[in-house]
Design a protein around this motif. Sequence first.
Motif, mmCIF file in Angstrom:
data_model
loop_
_atom_site.group_PDB
_atom_site.id
_atom_site.type_symbol
_atom_site.label_atom_id
_atom_site.label_comp_id
_atom_site.label_asym_id
_atom_site.label_seq_id
_atom_site.Cartn_x
_atom_site.Cartn_y
_atom_site.Cartn_z
ATOM 1 N N VAL A 1 -8.117 -6.145 101.639
ATOM 2 C CA VAL A 1 -6.662 -6.227 101.754
ATOM 3 C C VAL A 1 -6.239 -7.652 102.110
ATOM 4 O O VAL A 1 -5.271 -8.190 101.545
ATOM 5 N N ARG B 1 3.638 -4.123 104.426
ATOM 6 C CA ARG B 1 2.845 -4.111 103.205
ATOM 7 C C ARG B 1 1.347 -4.062 103.531
ATOM 8 O O ARG B 1 0.582 -3.379 102.860
ATOM 9 N N LEU B 2 0.922 -4.791 104.563
ATOM 10 C CA LEU B 2 -0.483 -4.768 104.985
ATOM 11 C C LEU B 2 -0.904 -3.363 105.382
ATOM 12 O O LEU B 2 -1.987 -2.888 105.013
ATOM 13 N N GLN C 1 -1.141 -1.183 102.196
ATOM 14 C CA GLN C 1 -2.324 -1.526 101.417
ATOM 15 C C GLN C 1 -3.602 -1.009 102.088
ATOM 16 O O GLN C 1 -4.539 -0.578 101.408
ATOM 17 N N THR C 2 -3.636 -1.058 103.417
ATOM 18 C CA THR C 2 -4.808 -0.557 104.152
ATOM 19 C C THR C 2 -5.016 0.927 103.892
ATOM 20 O O THR C 2 -6.129 1.374 103.564
ATOM 21 N N VAL D 1 -12.590 -2.759 103.981
ATOM 22 C CA VAL D 1 -11.189 -2.592 103.586
ATOM 23 C C VAL D 1 -10.301 -3.698 104.152
ATOM 24 O O VAL D 1 -9.487 -4.277 103.407
ATOM 25 N N HIS E 1 -13.093 -8.788 93.763
ATOM 26 C CA HIS E 1 -12.035 -9.574 94.392
ATOM 27 C C HIS E 1 -12.455 -11.028 94.601
ATOM 28 O O HIS E 1 -11.849 -11.752 95.411
ATOM 29 N N ALA F 1 -6.215 -2.889 111.788
ATOM 30 C CA ALA F 1 -6.904 -2.169 110.718
ATOM 31 C C ALA F 1 -8.234 -1.564 111.168
ATOM 32 O O ALA F 1 -8.572 -0.445 110.775
ATOM 33 N N ARG G 1 -6.458 -9.773 99.031
ATOM 34 C CA ARG G 1 -5.388 -9.467 98.085
ATOM 35 C C ARG G 1 -4.056 -10.038 98.546
ATOM 36 O O ARG G 1 -3.211 -10.402 97.718
ATOM 37 N N GLU G 2 -3.861 -10.110 99.871
ATOM 38 C CA GLU G 2 -2.601 -10.598 100.407
ATOM 39 C C GLU G 2 -2.617 -12.098 100.677
ATOM 40 O O GLU G 2 -1.636 -12.649 101.183
ATOM 41 N N TRP H 1 -6.208 1.614 100.261
ATOM 42 C CA TRP H 1 -7.624 1.350 100.021
ATOM 43 C C TRP H 1 -8.534 2.302 100.776
ATOM 44 O O TRP H 1 -9.650 2.583 100.348
ATOM 45 N N TYR I 1 -4.357 -8.888 112.002
ATOM 46 C CA TYR I 1 -4.531 -7.752 111.092
ATOM 47 C C TYR I 1 -5.756 -6.920 111.462
ATOM 48 O O TYR I 1 -5.713 -5.696 111.451
#
Length: 475
Positions: free
Chosen positions: A423, A86-87, A90-91, A419, A270, A319, A426-427, A94, A315
């Motif tokens: 992310v 999911r990460l 989402q990356t 980004v 956010h 990313a 959001r997570e 965005w 992460y």
Amino acid sequence: MRELLRRAARVPFGVQILVGLVAGVALGVLARSMGGTADDPNALTTVLDTVGSTFVQLLRVVVPPLVLTAVVVSIANLRQVTNAARLAGQTLLWFAITALISVAIGIGLGLLTNPGRSATIDVGQASASGTQGGWLDFLDQLVPANILGLRASTSVEQGADGVVTGSSTNLSFSVLSLVVLAIVIGAAALKTGEKAEPFVAFMRSALAVTQTALWWVIRLTPLGTAGLLGNAVASYGWDLVAPLAVFTVDVYVGSLIVMLVVYPVLVKAHGLSARKYLSGAWPAITLAFVSRSSVGTLPVTQRVAERNLGVPREYASFAVPLGATTKMDSCAAIYPALAAITVAQLFDVQLGVWDYLLIAFVSVVGSAATAGLTGAVVMLTLTLSTLGLPLEGVGLLLAIDPILDMIRTATNVAGQAIVPAIVAKREGILDVEAYHAPRGRDPLALDDVDRHDVRATDGTREEQGSDGTRVATPA
């Protein structure tokens, strides 16, 4: 002398970079007043160029081992993370969202200012660029050529009579290939389980050693800044910019709108501080501006993302390197949109709604298609060829490309930092306390034990060191 060095070391790193910027401008103006040409530069320009290019080369040397070890360790640590897929999704989402916003700003500025109509340049002198991009380049860059991700290119030198006088082979690495290679190795280590623990421990040790070497290089940033900016000032002047003044201003204005307006609005939406975002990412943004290299700035970008913006290391290690190759909101969105409009107007080609939609499509998808290749020229040729515009227009813009590349790279890196923070927020894994913490501590300094608080997916707070050890405590 030793006491003087100690006092210099106590000066905040941001102030050191500011001194380097001022010194670079002053030395650049002095070098320009001494005369010389691009083919025959004066002594001061040569020194500035050597200092700046050596600094960027040192940063690039650290990138391959940093990317390889950091991504492998981050993948190996994913056994504690339940939403890795999911990460990643989402990356990429965005990346696309911010690219779409950026290209819309570029197209809007182009339609508002008509940069090609005001350009005073002779299209008869235009020539196509030798560097071009294609949609299959993505697959070529995606598959590693060897275990080190190295690629070789051979250039042949010919005399005036066409006789071959020599050849040279240059080695380069593709960051995207390294990321793919590291993901595969990390996944294999994760799958192997307990038998791979000695290998993972070795990679963690190698990562710690690489970070120490990186710290040594980063400490040279003020010196490198002076050389890079000084050489830029000495080598490029208004006489090159004037014929394309409106286009140049558009690129800078568009990039600044994205960096100073769009990104702060997104973090504010956010629930995060826009001021803390800009101050946290500022070391990477300033280095990107003077070095003109997202890859060279990658170690600093990852560093500020983790320590200033509170992005978990597992992460961020994935990313940020991915963003350094595929996240280019200025080079791949604002710039090609404005350049396509400029070239179309220079050659009296009318663009319709479908053409602008194609520009948006290429900007969102094309940065991946040209990942790992050099500069915005590749992205520009891809955009022009997709629209059917004359590739000779590229040659008209090359003279001022280094001047534009400074703000383009700064904006790219700002996006590469934002980004992962969005992310992670959001997570629910962003360390919000670290994000909003005072910036008094040097974000680029390495402690004896480089500890980093991260928010785990189960709601506990985990304290992680550079060796990968983790201690979970109640949040």
